[in-house]
Design a protein around this motif. Sequence first.
Motif, PDB file in Angstrom:
ATOM      1  N   UNK A   1       0.839  -1.198   0.000  1.00 12.69           N
ATOM      2  CA  UNK A   1       0.000   0.000   0.000  1.00 12.69           C
ATOM      3  C   UNK A   1       0.883   1.261   0.000  1.00 12.69           C
ATOM      4  N   UNK A   2       0.584   2.199  -0.900  1.00  9.09           N
ATOM      5  CA  UNK A   2       1.332   3.462  -0.943  1.00  9.09           C
ATOM      6  C   UNK A   2       2.568   3.423  -1.832  1.00  9.09           C
ATOM      7  N   UNK A   3       2.969   2.216  -2.299  1.00 12.11           N
ATOM      8  CA  UNK A   3       4.086   2.154  -3.252  1.00 12.11           C
ATOM      9  C   UNK A   3       3.628   2.716  -4.594  1.00 12.11           C
ATOM     10  N   UNK A   4       4.608   3.136  -5.423  1.00 14.64           N
ATOM     11  CA  UNK A   4       4.264   3.701  -6.720  1.00 14.64           C
ATOM     12  C   UNK A   4       4.514   2.705  -7.851  1.00 14.64           C
TER      13      UNK A   4
ATOM     14  N   UNK B   1      -4.399  -0.494  -3.534  1.00 14.75           N
ATOM     15  CA  UNK B   1      -3.871   0.592  -2.696  1.00 14.75           C
ATOM     16  C   UNK B   1      -2.517   1.109  -3.147  1.00 14.75           C
ATOM     17  N   UNK B   2      -2.142   0.768  -4.388  1.00 11.73           N
ATOM     18  CA  UNK B   2      -0.867   1.217  -4.934  1.00 11.73           C
ATOM     19  C   UNK B   2      -1.104   2.524  -5.693  1.00 11.73           C
ATOM     20  N   UNK B   3      -0.113   3.420  -5.656  1.00  8.67           N
ATOM     21  CA  UNK B   3      -0.284   4.725  -6.310  1.00  8.67           C
ATOM     22  C   UNK B   3       0.067   4.601  -7.788  1.00  8.67           C
TER      23      UNK B   3
ATOM     24  N   UNK C   1      -6.458   9.030   1.298  1.00  4.24           N
ATOM     25  CA  UNK C   1      -5.310   8.228   0.847  1.00  4.24           C
ATOM     26  C   UNK C   1      -4.979   8.550  -0.598  1.00  4.24           C
ATOM     27  N   UNK C   2      -3.687   8.448  -0.917  1.00  8.08           N
ATOM     28  CA  UNK C   2      -3.251   8.807  -2.270  1.00  8.08           C
ATOM     29  C   UNK C   2      -3.646   7.735  -3.273  1.00  8.08           C
TER      30      UNK C   2
END
Length: 502
Positions: free
Chosen positions: A52-55, A77-79, A154-155
Amino acid sequence: MSNLLYDRLFGSHQGEQKPFLIFADGSQQSYDSFLRQTARFANVIQSIGLDVGDRLAAQIEKSAEALALYAACVKSGVIFLPLNTAYTPAEVSYFVGDSGAKLVVADQYFDLAAVASEHGAVLERLNADGSGSFADRAATASDIFATVPRGADDLAAFLYTSGTTGRSKGAMLTQNNLLSNAETLIGEWRFDANDVLLHALPIFHTHGLFVATNIILLAKASMIFLPKFSADMVIDALPKASSMMGVPTFYTRLLDDPRLTPDLTRHMRLFISGSAPLLAETHIQFESRTGHRILERYGMTETNMNTSNPYDGERRAGTVGMALPGVDMKITNPDNGEALADGEIGQIEVRGPNVFVGYWNMPEKTREELREDGFFITGDLGRIDEYGYLQIVGRNKDLIISGGYNIYPKEIELVLDEQPGVLESAVIGAPHPDFGESVIGILVADSGQSVDLDAIEADLGKTLARFKQPRKLVMVESLPRNTMGKVQKNILRDEFGSTFQG
Ligand code: MCA
Ligand code: AMP
């Protein structure tokens, strides 16, 4: 806990056999099939080790797979970080390095092996025909994936937008930035499940990805998904569509085609334009040729859509309409930020749930442009006319918009300045009949040095995407400067402004 964006855009479409995508050859992909692919892709992303939050950076041609990759990022949940397919490896390297992307998904013909290894990213291939190493992994992955919980703040995506210093800035967009805007627009523009949107835009920018696609998903409508804009393909598809979104170049190209008639567009409900100024002349010509008044709206990467002409009320040529519901807009004095009265020209500032949360790893840039009270300084200059419509009259930023793509002169000047025999350079935009604006590079030679313009053009091709490359290079003795030493681009614009005319 739920995943707000995923649940709203995709959540209720499981099992839905209706077409989400209709391709140029008439074949279709249903919502259900798309979501199964999305789940497989999400499993692959997770199995590669993204958390989660990795690009995830993607440089892939427009395809159903490219959209499924976006959906899979939201689901896991990945950017998502989409990249223009015109970018050279040198340009992509910056985005991968700056964002710290763990995974790069690219078409096989993008030469990104060195870029990925330089930045310690995994490289997987996903080609427009559905082949490639990523697709191979997906073929054996499960089509069930437990959606990862994510909330409003969340992004969801990073979209890079060029900077005045020549360094691109990663605009961080939250789930709610994207969702709130799609929810507003679907209502304002009256999209519903009966709509068939003619989609000829690229899907690595806000316009084609978020405005067009998110609206269609939310409305559970369908899209005719063309690989790119071509007048032939668009004219073929128009009779099967109900709505279209485009940049002004789409409309001027259609106007150049004798097949654009009232008959061809009779059943169309809505034509929307944005990303660059639509000339009032184009608006008027389009109406006289088709009977349709184009609905112009105004947005930015950092803010999604801010204003729109009304669906029911008057669509005024040369204006971008009124602030969307939930968006606060004001015109301010660029010197002190104080609000100006209606009718006065100043900088356009906007605030609302659509406005991004900042630039990735650039707190100072964020502070310069995003005020503490939430107003974002757009860098566009405008006035609110006597009817309450916003007119964009210019830019407070040195920016060229060519065919809907942004080009920051500084980035090109830095490359030109490095060329053999060049002392300094200035890059300006000049009116262009097809692209709206196009790029001119103005060069000054180092004393006694000769400059080989053909060699420079060839060299630019190695580092800069084609759309950024000057369409004309000219030599001058010196650049005009004011007493502060600043290059007076207005003088250059006056001198070279008719380069592409006639
Ligand atoms: C392609 N080329 C360009 C451009 N596009 N040159 C200058 N400006 C451009 N926009 C170059 C190619 O490298 C090539 O060079 C030649 O022009 C033809 O390439 P081709 O692939 O055939 O492209 P095209 O058909 O000419 O493309 C023009 C286009 C395309 C259809 C207008 O650029 C396009 O789809 N633009 C939409 C951009 C967009 O979606 N912007 C939204 C950003 P050579 O001739 O030498 O071979 S989002 C945004 O701005 C905000 C949020 C908003 O409000 O929407
Ligand atoms: P981008 O950074 O690619 O998101 O481009 C945003 C910029 O495009 C805005 O700041 C405006 O300068 C321009 N823009 C978008 N829509 C319009 C429009 N309808 N009219 C004039 N300029 C526009």
